[in-house]
Design an enzyme around this catalytic site. Structure first.
Site, PDB file in Angstrom:
ATOM      1  CB  ALA A  99      -0.879  -0.009   1.243  1.00 19.20           C
ATOM      2  CG  ASN A 215      -2.617   7.450   1.366  1.00 15.76           C
ATOM      3  OD1 ASN A 215      -2.361   6.254   1.538  1.00 15.76           O
ATOM      4  ND2 ASN A 215      -1.702   8.400   1.453  1.00 15.76           N
TER       5      ASN A 215
HETATM    6  N1  HPA Z   1       3.054   7.127   2.969  1.00 19.00           N
HETATM    7  C1  HPA Z   1       3.804   6.072   3.347  1.00 19.00           C
HETATM    8  N2  HPA Z   1       3.344   4.842   3.394  1.00 19.00           N
HETATM    9  C2  HPA Z   1       2.072   4.636   3.026  1.00 19.00           C
HETATM   10  C3  HPA Z   1       1.237   5.688   2.624  1.00 19.00           C
HETATM   11  C4  HPA Z   1       1.767   7.013   2.594  1.00 19.00           C
HETATM   12  O1  HPA Z   1       1.088   7.994   2.250  1.00 19.00           O
HETATM   13  N3  HPA Z   1       0.022   5.146   2.328  1.00 19.00           N
HETATM   14  C5  HPA Z   1       0.149   3.801   2.538  1.00 19.00           C
HETATM   15  N4  HPA Z   1       1.373   3.491   2.971  1.00 19.00           N
END
Ligand code: HPA
Length: 251
Positions: A99, A215
């Site tokens: 992710a 995100n």
């Molecule tokens: N930053 C770092 N690691 C992550 C993020 C992020 O925005 N989203 C999911 N893992």
């Protein structure tokens, strides 16, 4: 048949919220990390901590459901023990998923990015002590990328390609850090994958990497970041990549 004799060619490391991929598999055996000497345990919600041997798309695969991160206080050597174990079980093609936050305004949350390169910003490596001066000019296999990209096109799935920046964490980035990462050429940012990719290449495995863009990285949009949002978006997007990989493994 016991799992010791399966010798799966494909390995899959499933990141935050992506463990459900295992539901697509015809499970042959599951081995908790705790049962394997030398393997550290994950302490993060959403990371189950077991290996699953199974069949998908006609191939026998070994999936690592949940991973251990540097930010849990482990060393680079410890968090890549699973990759070495997968190699010892016969894995020669390794798919790493994670992710990540997107720092490319054209790559929207909820979509996937295939890694074409990475920035290792963890300031460590599993290769401390050797092999030294290891070539890193093609970490993410061009051949696998071409194959998966064709499958994604055929299925009509959006699959971006770009550079993943792997940071130590465990805190998310500041907006200034995200601006820095964009300047450095990063399209996505996360806290995993790069050390596993280095270890896998040192073992001569072919590597593919996929970021679920859960995100906007900090500062790209108003609002704050939370692990729940990351898990939720990961769960929703998991099926898209699962469709692509299932088809790719059947070729
Ligand atoms: N930053 C770092 N690691 C992550 C993020 C992020 O925005 N989203 C999911 N893992």
């Amino acid at each position: 048949m016991s799992w010791q004799s399966l010798r799966p060619e494909w390995g899959l490391v499933l990141g935050s919220g992506l463990g459900s991929f295992v539901e697509r598999m015809e499970i042959i055996a599951a081995v908790p990390y705790a049962k394997i000497p030398g393997l550290p345990q994950s302490s993060v919600a959403g990371h189950a901590g077991r290996f699953v041997f199974g069949k998908i798309g006609g191939a026998t695969v070994l999936a690592a459901q949940g991973r251990v991160h540097l930010y849990e206080g482990k060393t680079a050597a410890e968090i890549t023990a699973g990759v070495r174990w997968m190699h010892a079980q016969g894995v020669r093609k390794l798919v790493l998923t994670n992710a990540a936050g997107t720092c490319n305004p054209a790559f929207h949350p909820g979509s996937w990015m295939m890694l074409n390169d990475h920035l290792n910003l963890t300031h460590t490596t599993p290769l401390l002590g050797g092999p030294n001066f290891f070539d890193m000019s093609e970490v993410y296999s061009k051949a696998l990328r071409a194959m998966v990209s064709d499958v994604a096109k055929e299925l009509g799935t959006t699959l971006h390609e770009g550079v993943y920046a792997g940071l130590l964490g465990p805190q998310y980035e500041t907006p200034a850090e995200v601006r820095m990462l964009r300047t450095l050429g990063a399209d996505a940012v996360g806290m995993s994958t790069v050390l596993e990719a280095i270890q896998a290449r040192a073992l001569k495995m072919e590597v593919a990497g996929f970021s679920c863009l859960t995100n906007w990285a900090a500062g790209l949009h108003p609002g704050t970041l939370g692990h729940e949002e990351v898990l939720e978006t990961g769960r929703n997007a998991a099926a898209q990549l699962a469709d692509v990989l299932e088809r790719a493994l059947s070729l």
